[in-house]
Design an enzyme around this catalytic site. Structure first.
Site, PDB file in Angstrom:
ATOM      1  N   LYS A 161     -12.423 -30.855   6.859  1.00 37.48           N
ATOM      2  CA  LYS A 161     -13.815 -30.746   7.239  1.00 37.48           C
ATOM      3  C   LYS A 161     -13.917 -30.261   8.399  1.00 37.48           C
ATOM      4  O   LYS A 161     -13.188 -30.790   9.531  1.00 37.48           O
ATOM      5  CB  LYS A 161     -14.383 -32.092   7.202  1.00 37.48           C
ATOM      6  CG  LYS A 161     -15.967 -32.073   7.418  1.00 37.48           C
ATOM      7  CD  LYS A 161     -16.624 -33.327   7.091  1.00 37.48           C
ATOM      8  CE  LYS A 161     -18.135 -33.345   7.469  1.00 37.48           C
ATOM      9  NZ  LYS A 161     -18.881 -32.386   6.690  1.00 37.48           N
ATOM     10  N   LYS A 196     -27.884 -31.799  14.742  1.00 38.32           N
ATOM     11  CA  LYS A 196     -26.486 -32.457  15.192  1.00 38.32           C
ATOM     12  C   LYS A 196     -26.630 -32.196  16.892  1.00 38.32           C
ATOM     13  O   LYS A 196     -27.052 -31.057  16.973  1.00 38.32           O
ATOM     14  CB  LYS A 196     -25.451 -31.682  14.566  1.00 38.32           C
ATOM     15  CG  LYS A 196     -25.273 -31.933  13.214  1.00 38.32           C
ATOM     16  CD  LYS A 196     -24.133 -31.259  12.253  1.00 38.32           C
ATOM     17  CE  LYS A 196     -24.261 -31.543  10.836  1.00 38.32           C
ATOM     18  NZ  LYS A 196     -23.501 -32.742  10.518  1.00 38.32           N
ATOM     19  N   LYS A 253     -16.155 -26.037  -0.535  1.00 40.65           N
ATOM     20  CA  LYS A 253     -15.822 -27.331  -0.886  1.00 40.65           C
ATOM     21  C   LYS A 253     -14.384 -27.457  -1.102  1.00 40.65           C
ATOM     22  O   LYS A 253     -13.815 -26.475  -1.798  1.00 40.65           O
ATOM     23  CB  LYS A 253     -16.676 -28.072  -1.913  1.00 40.65           C
ATOM     24  CG  LYS A 253     -18.365 -28.087  -1.421  1.00 40.65           C
ATOM     25  CD  LYS A 253     -18.807 -29.545  -1.951  1.00 40.65           C
ATOM     26  CE  LYS A 253     -20.406 -29.543  -1.801  1.00 40.65           C
ATOM     27  NZ  LYS A 253     -20.550 -30.147  -0.415  1.00 40.65           N
ATOM     28  N   ASP A 277     -33.689 -29.825   7.834  1.00 38.93           N
ATOM     29  CA  ASP A 277     -32.152 -29.095   7.921  1.00 38.93           C
ATOM     30  C   ASP A 277     -31.553 -29.815   8.856  1.00 38.93           C
ATOM     31  O   ASP A 277     -31.619 -29.566  10.246  1.00 38.93           O
ATOM     32  CB  ASP A 277     -32.284 -27.638   8.329  1.00 38.93           C
ATOM     33  CG  ASP A 277     -31.003 -27.188   8.056  1.00 38.93           C
ATOM     34  OD1 ASP A 277     -30.121 -27.599   8.417  1.00 38.93           O
ATOM     35  OD2 ASP A 277     -30.538 -26.127   7.494  1.00 38.93           O
ATOM     36  N   HIS A 278     -30.581 -30.846   8.317  1.00 36.01           N
ATOM     37  CA  HIS A 278     -30.034 -31.770   9.214  1.00 36.01           C
ATOM     38  C   HIS A 278     -29.125 -31.193  10.342  1.00 36.01           C
ATOM     39  O   HIS A 278     -28.834 -31.880  10.936  1.00 36.01           O
ATOM     40  CB  HIS A 278     -29.442 -33.091   8.269  1.00 36.01           C
ATOM     41  CG  HIS A 278     -28.194 -32.644   8.030  1.00 36.01           C
ATOM     42  ND1 HIS A 278     -27.978 -31.935   6.711  1.00 36.01           N
ATOM     43  CD2 HIS A 278     -26.967 -33.129   8.280  1.00 36.01           C
ATOM     44  CE1 HIS A 278     -26.805 -31.886   6.511  1.00 36.01           C
ATOM     45  NE2 HIS A 278     -26.039 -32.559   7.199  1.00 36.01           N
ATOM     46  N   ASP A 297     -26.745 -24.128  -1.421  1.00 32.63           N
ATOM     47  CA  ASP A 297     -26.440 -25.570  -0.693  1.00 32.63           C
ATOM     48  C   ASP A 297     -26.174 -25.532   0.797  1.00 32.63           C
ATOM     49  O   ASP A 297     -26.311 -26.271   1.507  1.00 32.63           O
ATOM     50  CB  ASP A 297     -25.263 -26.429  -1.502  1.00 32.63           C
ATOM     51  CG  ASP A 297     -25.184 -27.555  -1.039  1.00 32.63           C
ATOM     52  OD1 ASP A 297     -26.096 -28.582  -1.182  1.00 32.63           O
ATOM     53  OD2 ASP A 297     -23.775 -28.009  -0.870  1.00 32.63           O
ATOM     54  N   HIS A 318     -28.023 -24.236   6.238  1.00 31.21           N
ATOM     55  CA  HIS A 318     -27.139 -24.700   7.452  1.00 31.21           C
ATOM     56  C   HIS A 318     -26.642 -23.224   8.086  1.00 31.21           C
ATOM     57  O   HIS A 318     -26.790 -23.469   9.423  1.00 31.21           O
ATOM     58  CB  HIS A 318     -26.056 -25.757   7.002  1.00 31.21           C
ATOM     59  CG  HIS A 318     -26.754 -26.701   6.262  1.00 31.21           C
ATOM     60  ND1 HIS A 318     -27.837 -27.500   6.635  1.00 31.21           N
ATOM     61  CD2 HIS A 318     -26.188 -27.478   5.212  1.00 31.21           C
ATOM     62  CE1 HIS A 318     -28.152 -28.521   5.900  1.00 31.21           C
ATOM     63  NE2 HIS A 318     -26.945 -28.473   5.050  1.00 31.21           N
TER      64      HIS A 318
END
Ligand code: BG6
Length: 398
Positions: free
Chosen positions: A249, A96, A244, A91-92, A149, A154
């Site tokens: 962002k 962070k 989205k 889970d990127h 997603d 996340h």
């Protein structure tokens, strides 16, 4: 060809030639999710996961399953061929720098933790907004939608870091135990409750994407309120939103504190004291803001909110911060699984998301439309307004 067992043996031979002797291997399954079980099975059946000559580790990309039952099924296959310590589920967001800093902020300081609970915190907001639209990922996205997603992984990972108890050590399992406990405390919603707690939306123009099914109801936006049933968080709502095609962002976590219990200052009619806010700015404004009230100079006691802020760039200079994926690959090579999710954590997250998906997919909840470049459907503002609150931008517009 991932579905051909012979190809794995050829790959093994090829690797052995390159290695020329005992070597470590990290298999990175950055494949379409339907290949995860097949690839793991063939790696296992061809003895490519046996750790005799060096480590054999496997990184599994997201999405890990598409609901609870498929995630459980995948775990069964994985554990048939690999031990848990060989597996690295990505889970990127966890890698962070600003996300890792949540733990340091909470547990590397003494002044925040005593107030990090229902006695002082009114509510928590977690926003992951994206300006990009679905673009040419329609084929994948239409089958997933924002709940699979972004929320299942996340957003719920961010929630677990904000809500968890302090682990006794920085060890991967100590950390992951506490995260799983936090996720397991989230109250699961009945279908009726989902209708009150969830807003889903789709941006105008989504249906024109070629790979998207005609009349698809797949949400590109969702806003959700959740509660955790434990001593620390009883009664404190956590509001999550992501979408989205939004205005900008930005990912941020807003900790909204309670108002002072008594107002001793003379206020104008209709005026009230703004409660304190801590905003953890994950991206792109990497830092932390604390909003508090200050006296306006040369007035009797007029008040205004002011902002105290920390920014990575100002405090640490322009040092190269590794990309989340660089950090993750390095950690997997070094055998550090702290920034990877464990099967029970993923399952706890699916338990929360499954009822939401069922209500959405049954068509019981309307999909609100919103304009690209907006902040999402008005229904999401109404979800907050019903409870006397509003979405906040603690990092961008302070
Ligand atoms: C991915 C999602 O996991 O995260 C994408 O599949 C999303 O749809 C991306 O765009 C967001 O990641 P980041 O790091 O840009 O916030």
């Amino acid at each position: 060809d991932l579905s051909n067992s012979k190809g794995y043996l050829e790959c093994d031979d090829h690797l052995r030639k390159i290695e020329g002797g005992p070597a470590n291997r990290l298999y990175y399954l950055a494949t379409a999710p339907e290949f995860f079980p097949i690839a793991i099975t063939y790696l296992g059946e061809n003895d490519m996961t046996v750790e005799e000559e060096g480590f054999r580790r496997v990184i599994i990309e997201k999405p890990y399953g598409r609901d609870l039952s498929s995630a459980l099924e995948l775990t069964k296959t994985v554990h048939k061929h690999l031990s848990e310590k060989q597996i690295y589920r990505i889970d990127h967001y966890l890698a962070k720098e600003t996300v890792q800093n949540i733990l340091v902020f909470r547990f590397g300081n003494t002044i925040f933790e005593p107030i990090w609970n229902r006695n002082y915190i009114d509510h928590v907001q977690i926003t992951a907004a994206e300006k990009v639209d679905v673009g040419h990922r329609g084929g994948y996205y239409d089958q997933s939608g924002v709940l699979r997603d972004m929320f299942q992984n996340h957003l719920l990972q961010l929630l677990s870091l904000v809500a968890m108890e302090a682990p006794a050590s920085f060890d991967a399992d100590a950390l992951r135990n506490e995260k799983v406990k936090a996720l397991s405390a989230v109250r699961l919603l009945s279908p009726e409750e989902v209708l009150d707690h969830l807003v889903v939306g789709q941006y105008e123009g989504y249906l024109d994407i070629p790979e998207v099914e005609d009349g698809s109801r797949t949400p590109t936006y969702a806003a959700l309120s959740l509660y955790l049933d434990n001593w620390r968080w009883q009664g404190v709502p956590f509001y999550l939103r992501s979408g989205k095609g939004l205005k900008e962002k930005m990912t941020e976590i807003v900790i909204g504190f309670k108002s002072p219990p008594h107002v001793m200052f003379p206020l104008q009619v209709g005026e009230q004291i703004h409660p304190n806010v801590i905003s953890m700015c994950i991206q792109p404004d990497e830092g932390i803001h604390l909003r508090f009230e200050a006296k306006v100079p040369d007035t009797q006691a007029d008040m205004r909110s002011v902002d105290m802020d920390f920014h990575y760039k100002e405090s640490f200079g322009e040092v190269m911060i590794p990309e989340a994926y660089e950090r993750l690959l390095m950690n997997a090579i070094n055998g550090d699984a702290a920034l990877f999710t464990r099967a029970d954590g993923i399952e706890a997250a699916w338990r929360i998301v499954d009822p939401l998906l069922q209500v959405c997919e049954s068509g019981r909840i309307p999909t609100a439309k919103y304009k690209k470049g907006s902040w999402g459907p008005v229904e999401a503002d109404e979800l907050m307004a019903r409870e006397g609150r509003a979405w906040q931008f603690g990092c961008m517009h302070s």
